[in-house]
Design a protein around this motif. Structure first.
Motif, PDB file in Angstrom:
ATOM      1  N   ALA A 117      78.029 -39.497  87.169  1.00 23.47           N
ATOM      2  CA  ALA A 117      78.147 -39.552  85.751  1.00 23.47           C
ATOM      3  C   ALA A 117      76.700 -39.621  85.196  1.00 23.47           C
ATOM      4  O   ALA A 117      76.402 -39.377  84.065  1.00 23.47           O
ATOM      5  CB  ALA A 117      78.883 -40.939  85.518  1.00 23.47           C
ATOM      6  N   LYS A 118      75.882 -40.324  85.982  1.00 20.51           N
ATOM      7  CA  LYS A 118      74.619 -40.540  85.446  1.00 20.51           C
ATOM      8  C   LYS A 118      73.850 -39.023  85.685  1.00 20.51           C
ATOM      9  O   LYS A 118      72.954 -38.822  84.520  1.00 20.51           O
ATOM     10  CB  LYS A 118      73.819 -41.561  86.286  1.00 20.51           C
ATOM     11  CG  LYS A 118      73.875 -42.853  86.041  1.00 20.51           C
ATOM     12  CD  LYS A 118      72.755 -43.764  86.587  1.00 20.51           C
ATOM     13  CE  LYS A 118      72.822 -45.083  85.737  1.00 20.51           C
ATOM     14  NZ  LYS A 118      73.591 -45.986  85.527  1.00 20.51           N
TER      15      LYS A 118
ATOM     16  N   ALA B 172      82.749 -54.962  86.202  1.00 16.85           N
ATOM     17  CA  ALA B 172      84.075 -54.937  87.004  1.00 16.85           C
ATOM     18  C   ALA B 172      84.347 -56.466  87.064  1.00 16.85           C
ATOM     19  O   ALA B 172      85.747 -56.804  87.076  1.00 16.85           O
ATOM     20  CB  ALA B 172      83.750 -54.380  88.209  1.00 16.85           C
TER      21      ALA B 172
ATOM     22  N   LYS C  96      79.525 -43.076  89.958  1.00 14.70           N
ATOM     23  CA  LYS C  96      78.869 -43.347  88.945  1.00 14.70           C
ATOM     24  C   LYS C  96      77.353 -42.590  88.967  1.00 14.70           C
ATOM     25  O   LYS C  96      76.972 -42.375  88.000  1.00 14.70           O
ATOM     26  CB  LYS C  96      78.440 -44.860  89.393  1.00 14.70           C
ATOM     27  CG  LYS C  96      77.742 -45.536  87.892  1.00 14.70           C
ATOM     28  CD  LYS C  96      77.666 -46.923  88.118  1.00 14.70           C
ATOM     29  CE  LYS C  96      76.650 -47.608  87.179  1.00 14.70           C
ATOM     30  NZ  LYS C  96      76.311 -48.974  87.009  1.00 14.70           N
TER      31      LYS C  96
ATOM     32  N   ILE D 201      83.792 -54.746  93.620  1.00 13.52           N
ATOM     33  CA  ILE D 201      83.367 -55.162  92.244  1.00 13.52           C
ATOM     34  C   ILE D 201      81.621 -55.339  92.588  1.00 13.52           C
ATOM     35  O   ILE D 201      81.018 -54.565  91.876  1.00 13.52           O
ATOM     36  CB  ILE D 201      83.482 -56.666  91.853  1.00 13.52           C
ATOM     37  CG1 ILE D 201      85.288 -56.149  91.339  1.00 13.52           C
ATOM     38  CG2 ILE D 201      82.877 -57.119  91.021  1.00 13.52           C
ATOM     39  CD1 ILE D 201      85.946 -57.727  91.388  1.00 13.52           C
ATOM     40  N   LEU D 202      81.385 -55.893  93.540  1.00 12.39           N
ATOM     41  CA  LEU D 202      79.850 -56.084  93.662  1.00 12.39           C
ATOM     42  C   LEU D 202      79.135 -54.954  94.126  1.00 12.39           C
ATOM     43  O   LEU D 202      77.761 -55.041  93.561  1.00 12.39           O
ATOM     44  CB  LEU D 202      79.499 -57.349  94.960  1.00 12.39           C
ATOM     45  CG  LEU D 202      80.252 -58.618  94.584  1.00 12.39           C
ATOM     46  CD1 LEU D 202      80.132 -59.627  95.824  1.00 12.39           C
ATOM     47  CD2 LEU D 202      79.307 -59.340  93.288  1.00 12.39           C
TER      48      LEU D 202
ATOM     49  N   LEU E  74      79.427 -52.334  92.819  1.00 17.58           N
ATOM     50  CA  LEU E  74      79.006 -51.366  91.763  1.00 17.58           C
ATOM     51  C   LEU E  74      77.405 -51.715  91.271  1.00 17.58           C
ATOM     52  O   LEU E  74      76.843 -50.755  90.725  1.00 17.58           O
ATOM     53  CB  LEU E  74      79.904 -51.594  90.633  1.00 17.58           C
ATOM     54  CG  LEU E  74      81.125 -50.803  90.592  1.00 17.58           C
ATOM     55  CD1 LEU E  74      82.013 -51.212  89.304  1.00 17.58           C
ATOM     56  CD2 LEU E  74      80.837 -49.199  90.335  1.00 17.58           C
ATOM     57  N   GLY E  75      77.241 -52.876  91.391  1.00 16.01           N
ATOM     58  CA  GLY E  75      75.669 -53.267  91.382  1.00 16.01           C
ATOM     59  C   GLY E  75      75.392 -53.346  89.904  1.00 16.01           C
ATOM     60  O   GLY E  75      75.917 -53.105  88.930  1.00 16.01           O
TER      61      GLY E  75
ATOM     62  N   TRP F  79      87.430 -48.125  83.757  1.00 15.96           N
ATOM     63  CA  TRP F  79      87.155 -49.019  84.797  1.00 15.96           C
ATOM     64  C   TRP F  79      88.239 -49.053  85.875  1.00 15.96           C
ATOM     65  O   TRP F  79      87.986 -48.745  86.946  1.00 15.96           O
ATOM     66  CB  TRP F  79      86.837 -50.543  84.488  1.00 15.96           C
ATOM     67  CG  TRP F  79      86.808 -51.606  85.695  1.00 15.96           C
ATOM     68  CD1 TRP F  79      85.773 -51.702  86.594  1.00 15.96           C
ATOM     69  CD2 TRP F  79      87.774 -52.383  85.799  1.00 15.96           C
ATOM     70  NE1 TRP F  79      86.293 -52.533  87.581  1.00 15.96           N
ATOM     71  CE2 TRP F  79      87.612 -52.929  87.072  1.00 15.96           C
ATOM     72  CE3 TRP F  79      89.126 -52.906  85.058  1.00 15.96           C
ATOM     73  CZ2 TRP F  79      88.284 -54.095  87.705  1.00 15.96           C
ATOM     74  CZ3 TRP F  79      89.836 -53.657  85.894  1.00 15.96           C
ATOM     75  CH2 TRP F  79      89.629 -54.363  87.215  1.00 15.96           C
TER      76      TRP F  79
ATOM     77  N   TYR G  58      77.396 -64.391  86.555  1.00 17.42           N
ATOM     78  CA  TYR G  58      76.714 -63.161  85.699  1.00 17.42           C
ATOM     79  C   TYR G  58      76.681 -63.694  84.402  1.00 17.42           C
ATOM     80  O   TYR G  58      75.439 -63.702  83.882  1.00 17.42           O
ATOM     81  CB  TYR G  58      77.273 -61.992  85.713  1.00 17.42           C
ATOM     82  CG  TYR G  58      77.409 -61.220  86.999  1.00 17.42           C
ATOM     83  CD1 TYR G  58      76.259 -60.865  87.613  1.00 17.42           C
ATOM     84  CD2 TYR G  58      78.316 -60.638  87.624  1.00 17.42           C
ATOM     85  CE1 TYR G  58      75.975 -59.957  88.598  1.00 17.42           C
ATOM     86  CE2 TYR G  58      78.380 -59.710  88.661  1.00 17.42           C
ATOM     87  CZ  TYR G  58      77.231 -59.460  89.288  1.00 17.42           C
ATOM     88  OH  TYR G  58      77.090 -58.644  90.339  1.00 17.42           O
TER      89      TYR G  58
ATOM     90  N   LYS H 264      81.578 -44.498  82.275  1.00 18.68           N
ATOM     91  CA  LYS H 264      81.630 -44.407  83.666  1.00 18.68           C
ATOM     92  C   LYS H 264      80.185 -44.959  83.952  1.00 18.68           C
ATOM     93  O   LYS H 264      79.802 -45.677  84.868  1.00 18.68           O
ATOM     94  CB  LYS H 264      81.893 -43.063  84.225  1.00 18.68           C
ATOM     95  CG  LYS H 264      83.109 -42.631  84.241  1.00 18.68           C
ATOM     96  CD  LYS H 264      83.339 -41.379  85.313  1.00 18.68           C
ATOM     97  CE  LYS H 264      84.227 -40.455  84.507  1.00 18.68           C
ATOM     98  NZ  LYS H 264      84.269 -39.311  85.496  1.00 18.68           N
ATOM     99  N   GLU H 265      79.062 -44.401  83.113  1.00 15.09           N
ATOM    100  CA  GLU H 265      77.986 -44.843  83.571  1.00 15.09           C
ATOM    101  C   GLU H 265      77.321 -46.452  83.231  1.00 15.09           C
ATOM    102  O   GLU H 265      76.568 -46.823  83.795  1.00 15.09           O
ATOM    103  CB  GLU H 265      76.692 -44.147  82.457  1.00 15.09           C
ATOM    104  CG  GLU H 265      76.549 -42.503  82.798  1.00 15.09           C
ATOM    105  CD  GLU H 265      75.549 -42.052  81.988  1.00 15.09           C
ATOM    106  OE1 GLU H 265      74.458 -42.242  81.945  1.00 15.09           O
ATOM    107  OE2 GLU H 265      76.090 -41.159  80.875  1.00 15.09           O
ATOM    108  N   VAL H 266      78.047 -46.798  82.351  1.00 16.28           N
ATOM    109  CA  VAL H 266      77.784 -48.251  81.830  1.00 16.28           C
ATOM    110  C   VAL H 266      78.378 -49.211  82.644  1.00 16.28           C
ATOM    111  O   VAL H 266      78.265 -50.465  82.640  1.00 16.28           O
ATOM    112  CB  VAL H 266      77.907 -48.327  80.410  1.00 16.28           C
ATOM    113  CG1 VAL H 266      76.965 -47.721  79.538  1.00 16.28           C
ATOM    114  CG2 VAL H 266      79.373 -48.339  79.846  1.00 16.28           C
ATOM    115  N   ILE H 267      79.549 -48.894  83.346  1.00  8.86           N
ATOM    116  CA  ILE H 267      80.292 -49.665  84.098  1.00  8.86           C
ATOM    117  C   ILE H 267      79.593 -50.233  85.470  1.00  8.86           C
ATOM    118  O   ILE H 267      79.008 -49.454  86.166  1.00  8.86           O
ATOM    119  CB  ILE H 267      81.580 -49.529  84.797  1.00  8.86           C
ATOM    120  CG1 ILE H 267      82.613 -49.201  83.269  1.00  8.86           C
ATOM    121  CG2 ILE H 267      82.553 -50.233  85.389  1.00  8.86           C
ATOM    122  CD1 ILE H 267      83.744 -48.620  83.423  1.00  8.86           C
ATOM    123  N   ASP H 268      79.197 -51.618  85.472  1.00 10.33           N
ATOM    124  CA  ASP H 268      78.551 -51.959  86.534  1.00 10.33           C
ATOM    125  C   ASP H 268      79.211 -53.302  87.115  1.00 10.33           C
ATOM    126  O   ASP H 268      80.342 -53.504  86.887  1.00 10.33           O
ATOM    127  CB  ASP H 268      76.924 -52.501  86.429  1.00 10.33           C
ATOM    128  CG  ASP H 268      76.817 -53.332  85.016  1.00 10.33           C
ATOM    129  OD1 ASP H 268      77.950 -53.706  84.767  1.00 10.33           O
ATOM    130  OD2 ASP H 268      75.932 -53.598  84.732  1.00 10.33           O
ATOM    131  N   ALA H 269      78.685 -54.020  88.192  1.00 12.39           N
ATOM    132  CA  ALA H 269      79.339 -54.986  88.775  1.00 12.39           C
ATOM    133  C   ALA H 269      79.634 -56.215  87.814  1.00 12.39           C
ATOM    134  O   ALA H 269      80.830 -56.649  87.802  1.00 12.39           O
ATOM    135  CB  ALA H 269      78.491 -55.785  89.879  1.00 12.39           C
TER     136      ALA H 269
END
Lengths: 419, 219, 365
Positions: free
Chosen positions: C349-350, A21, C346, B33-34, B36-37, A61, B207, A13-18
């Motif tokens: 989670a952090k 995704a 998130k 999606i976006l 989530l940064g 994700w 990206y 959960k921590e490592v999933i980012d834009a």
């Protein structure tokens, strides 16, 4: 859910980012990543399809960060990630991926699959599903400073040898030097000539340089096993030493992932920019060449080729420098098929070489490199990564191939036109 | 419900509903999606990477060296399908009229026989890709229900559009109505299926290009 | 029938100055339309010429008299008009001389005298809302239809109103108008849609009944297949320009002058089934598309509600802009909500992250 699994899923959960995704949302299951991956092309086993290696991360994700997935989870339609599943995925994530990044170059929708493997390993390791070999190497790195357990006394012994062999002085803990020179364990143990060569070249260029008693090891098992907390500790040792010694530039040795760890991941792990530059040795050599401080003479009179280490070339951007250097000393330099950023991995990167469980697979995967070398028909291969060197040497032995393998820095040093 | 009633529904409330859900879904998913940064990359780039993401958006449409030979069906099938479909969708005059009605934009169309050839090519390519998916072990491993759904959602509008144009069925009006309804179904499910790649791939490629570009690699 | 009656069509035709050549031409048109052999032209001509008067009752409900106009087309005597006159039009409140109670009596008498044999022609739709919406002699349309239909051999619903409800049934259908076929279930109802229908189509149906004593072949909608089997688009002389992608963009541009396809100007020919493109109007002079205007689709149900006459068939029938704006706003709203939920997850989670130590790596589950 066991505590370790919980930590693993939490790490997912921590490592999933834009980007992650966007990557998962874009996958059309075309399977082209498999065609780019030597673990698939050399085995024909579909389970080695790169994107498939990420299935548990993808589900996290979907279940945690998409509206429909969240709704499905709410009504109990989501298939949770289990320990058994992660155990089953461990060989896919660690043994059959050298994080070479070729799939990331090929994926038609632009997914950086390698980046996701790196992130997925965070969860795998936190959940206790990293392979034993990598765990041991990481433990040794943290405890003794080197994945191979190399201690400072060993380095000191090599320093003495090299001083004698190359007739140079090797400074230790020198402050305000231009360069801090690092090594990988492999260089300390197997290829100490690297140290002598770098020393001679830098001395000759009139640069000041030093080794550090506190940070001589450049490799970073934390990156390979996928534990940023540990990777940070390992990078931190180098950063501290470099800043304590107030050097201008840290030279990452002929080691692929060390460069990734220090140059690209380092500042992000530390959460700040460094007070010094980080360069791969080939960048330094090429800089010196271009500024006229590295003069070369003579040439190697045999056909040779260059094996691009993935982390240096494709994932590091250092692919023109070795060619510029080789062109000066090797008139018969010839490119392998798929040179530069589209190179094929030796099969041992990304921690695969430290993972005994992966050895049979790695040997099969080497068939790709074997075919490339045989097709080109040269008997000399130059590279610039000690890990590649070890892996290729072992594989050449296994396949009874009579190929000479050289380190580029040593080769350059041998052709140094000394003032 | 007769063909004409269905057609009238599809051109009116059906279209409004489908376009509405599609836009709702696309915006939702883009934000999802976006938002989530990602963390700013603190490693100093090797070179100014401005534009590398945009560059990859285009270059990633071409097969990297050697790949075409390794997976000809996937590449050629993919090209023929996407290009054929794009011609049929964007250059068939009645479709352009639809876009004019929706967007107020117009552009010249192509003669029907050319659109016809493009549609047939797209249909054949889609069938070939289906066979590929059924036969290739990698694709079989990756395939889930969503893939069959996405295939059908794409294939039905093509085949019904073709049938309507060629009057393959007695009842043209009904065929046309089914064609439009099938497109509406496609629109409704697009944001929530793998078909969303038509939007997200631009983000993904950007990206990818940006990440590589900072390292001095043109991906 | 050995001896033609005095009031047969033959006499009426000659009285009207219509030559036998013209009449046979008309019969040939019908024969061709019904896909009959050439030899049948004589049979049709003889049957029509000698047909005994079939009683026809014509009821007009919620309508505009356009259908009657189409058929009788004032001033010029036509074969179609004469055929209609040739039948015993016992009741038609626009055409008959009688009025008031006398008129209604004529209908009742005809119903009695020709029970089970007369043809009932209806134009206009029937309001089911308030019976007072449309009455004749104080009788609601519904009651009159049901009463008159009882003894009819068949019912011919002439015009789109009678066939499909037509304009009175257009949204929001204030009178609750319904087509004849929705009310009459126990006998054949022939739909002859069009606003108005082509005269030859109306008489063609009558002629078939007069000639063969049966109704022509009908499609699933109760329409004579011969006239409604193909779309205007299929038979349109401008079809080649559609296929070539040549379209008029406005009613006065180069394309319009060159006679290019009117699809972009809203022609509903592709989904309209009628014989306009083949039989044409005004004795085969022209039809709307030939005159430069797209087909309105008047022979199809709900043509009034199919969106603008001037919007291409593939264009949205109803405006989508408002819905798009609403959907976009909802998408942003939902997206932001999900975004916040995701970011909270998130962040949690952090926050829950426990620093991984080397010992943790060997902790097997």
């Amino acid at each position: 859910m066991s505590a370790s699994l919980q930590r693993g899923v939490n790490a997912f959960k921590e490592v999933i980012d834009a980007p992650v995704a966007a990557f998962f949302a874009s996958c059309v299951h075309c399977g082209l990543c498999a065609e780019s991956c030597l673990f698939y092309t050399e085995t024909g086993d579909p389970q080695y399809t790169p994107i498939h290696k990420l299935e548990p991360l993808r589900r996290v994700w979907q279940q945690e960060y998409t509206l429909l997935g969240r709704l499905a989870k709410l009504v109990g339609l989501a298939k949770p990630v289990t320990d058994a599943e992660l155990a089953a995925w461990s060989p896919l994530v660690y043994d059959s991926c050298s994080m070479c990044g070729r799939c990331s170059m090929v994926c038609p929708v632009g997914n950086d699959i390698t980046l996701m493997i790196r992130k997925m390993r965070e969860g795998m390791a936190a959940a206790g599903h990293a392979p034993e070999g990598l765990v041991t190497a990481t433990q040794r790195s943290i405890q003794s400073g080197s994945p191979a357990g190399v201690k400072w006394v060993t380095v000191q012994a090599q320093i003495k040898r090299m001083q004698k062999q190359f007739g140079i002085d090797i400074p230790v803990n020198l402050e305000n030097a231009d360069y801090l020179v690092l090594m990988s364990s492999w260089e300390i143990l197997n290829y100490p000539e690297y140290l002598g060569s770098v020393g001679r070249i830098l001395d000759n260029a009139g640069a000041t340089w030093t080794l550090s008693e506190h940070a001589y090891e450049a490799t970073n098992s934390g990156i390979q096993i996928g534990v940023s907390d540990l990777a940070r500790e390992l990078v931190g040792r180098i950063v501290k030493a470099a800043e304590d010694l107030k050097v201008k530039c840290v030279i990452s040795p002929e080691c692929g992932h060390a460069y990734t760890a220090l140059r690209w991941e380092g500042p992000n792990l530390m959460g700040r920019r460094f007070g010094f530059e980080v360069k791969h040795i080939l960048e330094v050599l090429d800089d010196l060449r271009r500024s006229g401080r590295l003069k070369l003479k003579g040439s190697i009179d045999k056909p040779l080729t260059y094996h691009d280490p993935c982390q240096i070339s494709r994932r590091g951007g250092v692919h023109q420098q070795p060619r510029a250097l080789l062109r000066q000393i090797a008139p018969q330099f010839r490119e392998m098929s798929d040179p530069g950023v589209m190179n094929w991995c030796c099969g041992g990167g990304g921690g695969v070489s430290a993972n005994e469980r992966a050895e049979p697979l790695r040997t099969i995967a080497f068939k790709r490199k074997k075919a490339q070398i045989e097709k080109l028909g040269v008997n000399t291969v130059v590279t610039s990564c000690a890990n590649c060197r070890v892996v290729i040497e072992e594989a050449l032995e296994h396949y009874h191939m009579n190929i000479e393998l050289l380190g580029l820095t040593e080769l350059v040093a041998e052709h140094l036109a000394e003032d | 419900m007769s063909g004409l009633e269905l057609l009238t529904w599809a051109r009116g409330p059906g279209l409004v509903l489908a376009v509405g859900i599609c836009i709702f879904g696309v915006i939702l998913r883009l934000i999802e999606i976006l938002a989530l940064g990602r963390q700013a990359d603190l490693a100093s780039p090797r070179q100014n990477s401005t534009g590398s993401g945009w560059r990859t958006i285009f270059t990633r449409s071409l097969p990297p060296p050697g790949m075409l030979r390794r997976a000809p069906l996937t590449y050629l099938g993919g090209y023929v399908f996407h290009i054929g479909m794009a011609i049929a969708v964007f250059f068939f005059v009645p479709h352009i009229e639809l876009f004019r009605g929706l967007l107020g934009l117009r552009w010249p169309g192509l003669p029907n026989p050319l659109v016809d050839i493009a549609s047939i090519a797209a249909i054949i390519a889609l069938l070939a890709l289906l066979v590929g998916r059924l036969v290739d072990p990698v694709k079989r491993l990756l395939t889930n229900a969503g893939d069959w759904l996405a295939w059908a959602l794409t294939f039905v509008p093509l085949i019904t559009g073709y049938s309507a144009y060629h009057h393959l069925f007695e009842n043209y009006t009904l065929t046309l109505a089914v064609h439009i309804v099938s497109v509406e179904l496609l629109l409704v499910l697009l944001p929530f299926s793998k078909l969303f790649h038509v939007f997200s791939l631009f983000i993904a490629r950007w990206y990818n290009g940006e990440i590589s570009g900072r390292k001095g690699v043109a991906s | 029938m050995n001896r033609p009656a005095d009031n047969t069509l033959r006499i009426a035709l000659s009285d009207a100055g219509i030559s036998r050549r013209d009449f046979l031409g008309f019969c040939a048109t019908l024969a061709a339309a019904y896909a009959l052999p050439a030899s049948s032209v004589i049979v049709i001509a003889a049957a029509l010429e000698n047909a005994s008067r079939t009683s026809v009752i014509w009821l007009s409900f919620q309508e505009c008299t356009g259908c009657t106009e189409s058929l009788t087309r004032s001033h010029t005597p036509t074969i179609e008009g004469l055929i209609l006159e040739q039948v015993s039009l016992d009741y038609h409140h626009t055409l008959q001389a009688a009025s008031g109670e006398a008129a209604e009596r004529a209908r009742e008498e005809s119903m009695r005298a020709n029970a089970g044999k007369y043809l009932l022609v209806v134009d206009g739709s029937v309001p089911l809302g308030n019976p007072g919406y449309s009455t004749i002699a104080g009788v609601s349309n519904f009651d009159m239809l049901m009463e008159t239909a009882k003894g009819a051999a068949a019912v011919i619903a002439v015009g789109t109103c009678a066939a499909y409800g037509g304009l009175p049934a257009a949204q929001p259908n204030p009178t609750g108008a319904v087509p004849v076929s929705q009310l009459i279930k126990d006998k054949p109802v022939i739909n002859v849609p069009g606003c108005p229908p082509i005269p030859v189509v109306i008489t063609g149906v009558l002629a078939h009944f007069l000639t063969f004593g049966t109704l022509p072949e009908l499609d699933g909608r109760g329409r004579p297949t011969i006239f409604y089997g193909e779309s205007i688009h299929d038979r349109c002389y401008r079809r080649p320009s559609y296929d070539q992608g040549k379209f008029a963009e406005s009613f006065d541009d180069e394309g319009a002058r060159k006679g290019w396809c009117l699809f972009k100007l809203g022609c509903k020919g592709p989904v309209t089934h009628n014989a306009c493109a083949t039989t044409k109007w005004n004795n085969g002079v022209s039809f709307p598309i030939q005159s430069g205007h797209g087909c309105l689709g008047c022979a199809e149900p709900d043509f009034w509600d199919m969106g603008s006459f001037y919007k291409a068939l593939s264009m949205p029938a109803t405006p989508v802009r408002k819905a798009v704006a609403g959907a976009a706003a909802a998408g942003v709203g939902a997206g932001v909500a999900v975004a916040f939920a995701n970011r909270a997850k998130k962040a949690a989670a952090k926050a829950a992250h426990e620093t991984v130590k080397v010992e943790d790596l060997t902790k097997k589950p």
